[in-house]
Scaffold this active site. Structure first.
Site, short mmCIF file in Angstrom:
data_model
loop_
_atom_site.label_atom_id
_atom_site.label_comp_id
_atom_site.label_asym_id
_atom_site.label_seq_id
_atom_site.Cartn_x
_atom_site.Cartn_y
_atom_site.Cartn_z
N CYS A 2 0.82 -1.21 0.00
CA CYS A 2 0.00 0.00 0.00
C CYS A 2 0.86 1.26 0.00
CB CYS A 2 -0.87 0.02 1.24
SG CYS A 2 -1.83 -1.48 1.43
N ARG A 27 4.86 0.53 -6.36
CA ARG A 27 4.90 -0.36 -5.21
C ARG A 27 3.91 -1.52 -5.35
NH1 ARG A 27 7.09 1.69 -0.71
NH2 ARG A 27 5.73 0.37 0.51
N TRP A 74 -3.15 -2.53 -1.57
CA TRP A 74 -2.74 -3.87 -1.99
C TRP A 74 -3.49 -4.80 -1.06
CZ3 TRP A 74 1.22 -7.66 -0.36
CH2 TRP A 74 1.72 -8.43 -1.41
N ASN A 100 -1.46 1.92 6.11
CA ASN A 100 -0.57 0.85 5.66
C ASN A 100 -0.27 -0.02 6.88
OD1 ASN A 100 -0.45 2.12 3.23
ND2 ASN A 100 1.75 2.58 3.30
N GLY A 101 -0.14 -1.32 6.66
CA GLY A 101 0.19 -2.21 7.78
C GLY A 101 -0.98 -3.11 8.11
N GLU A 479 21.76 -14.17 -7.35
CA GLU A 479 21.07 -12.93 -7.72
C GLU A 479 20.50 -13.03 -9.14
OE1 GLU A 479 19.81 -10.44 -6.53
OE2 GLU A 479 19.78 -8.86 -8.04
N LYS A 483 16.60 -12.54 -10.11
CA LYS A 483 16.12 -11.55 -11.09
C LYS A 483 15.22 -12.22 -12.12
CE LYS A 483 16.57 -8.42 -9.67
NZ LYS A 483 17.30 -8.25 -8.45
N GLU A 486 11.77 -13.36 -10.58
CA GLU A 486 10.83 -12.35 -10.10
C GLU A 486 10.19 -11.52 -11.20
OE1 GLU A 486 12.48 -9.51 -7.33
OE2 GLU A 486 14.32 -9.33 -8.49
N HIS A 502 25.53 -32.55 -6.24
CA HIS A 502 24.85 -33.13 -5.08
C HIS A 502 23.34 -33.09 -5.22
CE1 HIS A 502 28.66 -33.48 -3.00
NE2 HIS A 502 28.96 -32.29 -3.48
N LYS A 601 7.84 -3.07 -3.59
CA LYS A 601 9.18 -2.51 -3.61
C LYS A 601 9.86 -2.59 -2.26
CE LYS A 601 12.84 -0.63 -5.11
NZ LYS A 601 13.76 -1.60 -5.72
#
Ligand code: F6R
Length: 606
Positions: A2, A27, A74, A100-101, A479, A483, A486, A502, A601
């Protein structure tokens, strides 16, 4: 996640709220809304979908208002509908709030309020806030006391912006474990959950602390704590400018930010290298420089991409500074039972400076008496304020949800910190000289981005990918896989190349390509053996290798070459093609890579 925006001042509030909501779009959200005080009545409008839809619905209304709040939601509690979108009001329509929260005890509060005759219109946790305030107003208390009493009953995490039609000159704001920042203007003030929403409006901001309540007028800010005592505050200046927060000629923020790579590396080392002494000067660590001499163990705490940068940092601290170092997912560290020896310091790495897990892990370290250092991009953010000392990235705002430029900037600071903590000038001198050449070498890679676009076209339809690297390039493999998954939703796993034997080697077949990060270095021969094993199983190989490497083309199906550099600095160069590769695959598969599904974000809740 949010987003909150608020305005009070001489300008017309609506366009300011709409532009703030647009700045918060990155966001991720599913509905948006605003509440504006027009005369003595609220005009509230909410829409499911884009901010543009909300804007369109208001375009003929000609609302003259100088105070308002807005929100991008959101969905958490209740599906994305107009009724569930914020702002939420009380029964009488006197008080409106955006939040928010998560309010953890909202069910108890809701039934407490329903028993007292309050009618709820949404399924959200947020709606209890205006009703709870109204409950105390109904008992004859003034607004401030009602707000205090309501906040005392709420459990959870929140950033709240509240307006009251009987207090048309005041925008109220409060927070607990969720960020909120006041933008300080001239004859106007702003409120936002994310400072990037204030770019172009003001550079001066006040970060609200946990348990603080701000009463914001158009020309005055008053902050009090829950004990009703006035709290002094500091105005910090954001160095970000409007251009940094706009896409310019780039199709996406992600691409723009990848292309900012050379500049963010330069900005991170600018003024921090003392060329004559081959030493590093980190102003932010000066106040703890004596204590740092006695450091015996370092613990790096971070999440996601920042965590992977931390894994590269582990090599730096161990190999350059000779300090034993561990890197932990902040989300795991906060729940570990640990014994800490004297001389242990933690380093929190965070682009946003607001990641809830990183913040909580750092607070835990502080409770154990450890020195808390930070590598943070957002000036004045919560993590930056909670650290004892630290180094800012100066990378500018990162708007693309997938973190790219922050990673390069974090690597730069980690390297500088490791050199700062090293006592051996002999080792560090060539590293510093080479670091100064890195931006140009990244530029050489960026010039060849069309090759990566072609490779993306060739590989875009695979549904699985293995990313392999060793030593410094092992975190880069992790990384690279992050990338790709996502932003293109391709299943990708990063592995240390030897670890492949393994287990993951079982997956290799002609439909399962491997991205091998194999620059010429102390482990490239070992990497070649791993690649032989993949080739024997007919797995397609795409390699990132050093210019001039002849051997790799006999093993790999495709090769992208990066300039030669020192082994420790290879991640700066090998990560960039992986970022571009993911970007092109994501866009070729038709996705909006700036707003990956299900992702936010900054992750400000646990
Ligand atoms: C990945 C990504 C996330 C963040 C992570 C930490 O592309 O963006 O994994 O790196 O959420 O965020 P910060 O660095 O803001 O603490």
């Amino acid at each position: 996640m949010c987003g909150i925006i608020g305005y009070i001042g001489e300008e017309n509030a609506l366009p300011i709220l709409i532009s703030g909501l647009k700045a918060l779009e990155y966001r991720g959200y599913d509905s948006a809304g605003v509440a504006l005080l027009v005369g003595d009545k609220f005009e509230v409008r909410k829409k499911v979908g884009k901010v543009e839809i909300l804007e369109e619905s208001l375009k003929d209304n000609n609302l003259d208002s100088h105070i308002g709040i807005g929100h991008t939601r959101w969905a958490t509690h209740g599906s994305p509908t107009e009724l569930n979108a914020h702002p939420h009001g009380d029964c009488s329509g006197r008080v409106f709030a955006v939040h928010n929260g998560i309010i953890e005890n909202y069910k108890e509060l809701k039934s407490y309020l329903e028993d007292r005759g309050h009618i709820f219109r949404s399924q959200t946790d947020t709606e209890v806030v205006p009703h709870l305030i109204e409950n105390f107003l109904n008992s004859g208390k003034d607004f401030d006391t009602s707000l205090f009493d309501a906040l005392k009953m709420i459990r959870g995490a929140y950033a709240l912006a509240i307006i009251d039609s009987k207090n048309p000159e005041t925008l109220y704001a409060t927070k607990l474990s969720s960020p909120l920042v006041i933008g300080v203007g001239v004859e106007e003030n702003f409120l936002a959950s994310d400072p990037s929403a204030l770019i172009g409006k003001t550079k001066n901001v006040v970060y609200l602390g946990d348990g603080e309540i701000a009463k914001i007028n158009h020309n005055n800010i008053n902050i009090i704590n829950f004990e009703k005592q006035e709290t002094p505050f500091e105005i910090v200046s954001l160095e970000w400018d409007l251009e940094q927060a706009q896409k310019g000629d780039f199709s996406h923020f992600m691409l723009k930010e990848i292309f900012e790579g050379p500049e963010v590396v330069r900005s991170a080392f600018r003024g921090r290298i003392k060329p004559k002494e081959n030493a590093v000067k980190l102003g932010g660590l000066e106040i703890v420089s004596d204590k740092l001499k006695d450091i015996k163990r370092l613990i790096v705490l971070a999440c996601g991409t920042s965590y992977y940068a931390g894994l590269v940092g582990e090599y730096y601290f161990e190999e350059i500074s000779k300090i034993p170092t561990e890197v932990h997912f902040a989300s795991e560290f906060r729940y570990r039972e640990e014994t800490f020896n004297e001389g242990t310091a933690v380093i929190a790495i965070s682009q946003s400076g607001e990641t809830a897990d990183t913040l909580a892990a750092m607070k835990k370290a502080k409770e154990h008496g450890l020195m808390a250092l930070g590598i943070v991009n957002t000036v004045g953010s919560t993590i930056a304020r909670e650290t004892e000392a630290g180094v800012y990235n100066h990378a500018g705002p990162e708007i693309g949800v997938a973190s790219t430029k922050a990673f390069l900037s974090q690597l730069t600071i980690l390297l500088l910190m490791a050199i700062y903590l090293s006592k051996d000038k002999y080792t560090t001198e060539p590293l510093l000289k080479e670091l100064e050449k890195i931006p140009n070498k990244i530029e050489e890679i960026l010039y060849q981005s069309s090759q990566l676009e072609e490779l993306a076209e060739k590989y875009k339809d695979y549904e699985n990918f293995l990313f392999l690297g060793r030593r410094y390039n092992y975190p880069v493999a992790l990384e690279g896989a992050l990338k790709l998954k996502e932003i293109s939703y391709i299943h990708a796993e990063g592995y240390g190349a030897r670890e492949m034997k393994h287990g993951p080697i079982a997956m290799i077949n002609p439909d399962f390509p491997s991205m091998a990060i194999v620059p010429q270095n102390s482990v490239s021969e070992k990497m070649f053996s791993n690649l032989e094993e993949i080739k024997a199983r007919k797995g397609p190989i795409l390699a990132i290798a050093t210019e001039g490497d002849k051997k790799i083309s006999s093993l790999a199906d495709d090769v992208f070459y990066v300039p030669k550099t020192m082994e420790a600095l290879e991640p700066f160069l090998t990560v960039v093609p992986l970022q571009l590769f993911s970007y092109y695959i994501g866009t070729k598969r038709g996705f909006d890579v700036d707003k990956p599904r299900n992702l936010a974000k900054s992750v400000t809740v646990e």
